[in-house]
Design an enzyme around this catalytic site. Structure first.
Site, PDB file in Angstrom:
ATOM      1  N   HIS A 436       0.818  -1.211   0.000  1.00 30.96           N
ATOM      2  CA  HIS A 436       0.000   0.000   0.000  1.00 30.96           C
ATOM      3  C   HIS A 436       0.858   1.270   0.000  1.00 30.96           C
ATOM      4  CE1 HIS A 436      -3.624   2.064  -0.073  1.00 30.96           C
ATOM      5  NE2 HIS A 436      -4.180   1.724   1.086  1.00 30.96           N
ATOM      6  N   ASP A 440      -2.174   2.260  -4.597  1.00 31.63           N
ATOM      7  CA  ASP A 440      -3.400   2.689  -3.928  1.00 31.63           C
ATOM      8  C   ASP A 440      -4.492   1.641  -4.120  1.00 31.63           C
ATOM      9  OD1 ASP A 440      -2.210   5.034  -3.068  1.00 31.63           O
ATOM     10  OD2 ASP A 440      -2.821   6.148  -4.878  1.00 31.63           O
TER      11      ASP A 440
END
Length: 465
Positions: A436, A440
């Site tokens: 992450h 995204d």
């Protein structure tokens, strides 16, 4: 053998001439200093393949010109000594030392997992006699010569480095006359217990002494309910971890400590891909010589999704992001020794048949333990198929230095709503674990949705839509 030439020039300030240097030529008409007073002495010792031509020596007398008939040159042929030895062996007469071969550029040592041969066994040239386990692969150590193993120099479980001696082989020894020292000793000592038993039978039995009963130990106090009841240590076994298992454990823990792991899920209707496989499996085998599986369809779908979402193919390096303009798909393969991840290079340039052939080759090598380190290095995305073991759902862990991993699972027939009707469909859950920090949630969901669309309708690959 080298030819040796010794020269000695009697002069006031002698200057030695060494082998291979050009001897100065004196031509007629050149004056010689008066200090030169004697003749050049020479002593030449010839051996096989030594010096070549030695021309006549001219006599030099004090205050005289040099005889113009002869000039003097010594030509020494350079002796090229070329020896040939089989790799990874050290030769000393009749015996040959077996040494550890080079492992890999990034691997400095390994663990000698086991010996395939024992002292006294006859081996042929290039026959494996031991296996060395590294962080990634198991390497066979082959015999450099044919002969009989005389001695093993290391023990199983020892750490060895390239160039270490592990065994000695005799070229001329007879296999029947050599036995391992550890095996020979018990055989020689075996008759002794038999002799003792026979002597005991012959000896008269002594009167048995009266047996006094030992006082019984007091019963152990009952443990309180608060103390945990642990299993006895005798029912536990402690086994050292293999190097491959330690390496896998280290990499997976580093992945958890480094990446910001997040997993997104989706489900895929496998009806069309399974129908495509059923309709063309016979023609596919007839033309390409390999079976058509489901993994090639998912790899083609992953390649297309990476082209739509190139950030999933990128990786963080320090404060930079590296975008890779090539697609190498790693395929996780479980073996009895641990998990290995060979890499399909340039998967974006391969068709279904090429991918299936490469997968079959890697599967055979993984089971045989013959995968090379180069075949497992790199990769931009990993695909793990836990469905072959019956896994319904999981959250896979990223394989560093990649940024995502796709998890496939088992195909289960479930009721689905299609066109307003509830019908049974073969469904598979798919999972994408991603870093992450760089990817995204939007890109991750789009990536997984693209894989779902292509698998459910493979015609999109032909139309590029």
């Amino acid at each position: 053998m080298f030819g040796v030439i010794r020269r000695r020039v009697a002069s006031a300030s002698p200057s030695p001439l060494f082998l291979g240097q050009r001897v100065q030529k004196f031509r007629s008409g050149s004056s010689v200093p008066a200090t030169v007073s004697s003749i050049v002495e020479k002593e030449i010792a010839f051996h096989s393949r030594g010096c070549g031509n030695v021309r006549s020596f001219c006599h030099i007398s004090s205050g005289r010109w040099i005889n113009s008939k002869a000039t003097r040159e010594v030509f020494c042929q350079e002796v090229m000594m070329q020896t040939w030895r089989r790799p990874f062996s050290s030769d000393s007469g009749d015996s040959v030392d077996v040494v550890v071969p080079p492992l890999a550029e990034s691997i400095s040592d390994g663990t000698l997992a086991k010996f395939l041969k024992r002292p006294g066994d006859r081996v042929n040239i290039d026959e494996p006699i031991a296996q060395i386990e590294t962080d990634k692969v198991t390497i066979d150590v082959s015999s450099p010569e044919s002969g009989v193993i005389l001695k093993l120099l290391v023990n199983e479980g020892d750490t060895v480095e390239p160039g270490n001696k592990i065994a000695i082989i005799s070229r001329s020894a007879d296999a029947t006359t050599h036995v391992a020292p550890s095996e020979a000793a018990p055989e020689k000592a075996a008759p002794q217990p038999t002799q003792k038993i026979s002597e005991e039978k012959k000896a008269p039995k002594a009167e048995a002494a009266p047996v006094t009963e030992k006082p019984k130990a007091p019963p152990a106090p009952h443990s309180s309910h608060s103390e945990p009841q642990l299993p006895p240590k005798e029912r536990e076994r402690r086994v050292p971890m293999t190097r491959l298992r330690k390496r896998v454990a280290t990499r997976l823990k580093d992945s958890q400590n480094t990446f910001a792991l997040l997993t997104t899920f989706n489900e895929v209707d496998m009806t069309n891909l399974m129908k495509l496989r059923a309709d063309y499996k016979d023609a596919f085998v007839e033309k390409h010589g390999v079976k058509l599986g489901l993994m090639s369809g998912f790899i083609k779908a992953a390649v297309n999704a990476l082209q739509y979402q190139p950030i999933v193919n990128a990786v963080i390096d320090g404060d930079d992001i590296i975008y890779r303009d090539y697609i190498d798909i790693s395929v996780a393969v479980g073996t009895s020794k641990g998990l290995v991840v060979p890499v399909i290079r340039n998967a974006d340039t391969m068709n279904f048949a090429d991918i299936e052939k490469q997968i079959n080759t890697f599967a055979k090598k993984a089971n045989d333990g013959t995968l090379s380190i180069d075949e497992m290095a790199g990769g931009t995305l990993t695909i793990s198929n836990g469905g072959v073991y019956g896994s319904l759902l999981s959250t896979p862990i990223i394989n560093p230095p990649q940024s995502a991993i796709l998890g496939m699972h088992s195909i289960v027939s479930r009721p689905m709503v299609v066109g307003g009707n509830v019908v049974p469909r073969p469904m598979m859950y798919v999972a994408l674990t991603y870093d992450h920090r760089i990817i995204d949630g939007r890109e991750a969901v789009f990536f997984l949705r693209r894989i779902k669309d292509i698998v459910e309708d493979p015609r999109r690959l032909l139309l590029d839509i």
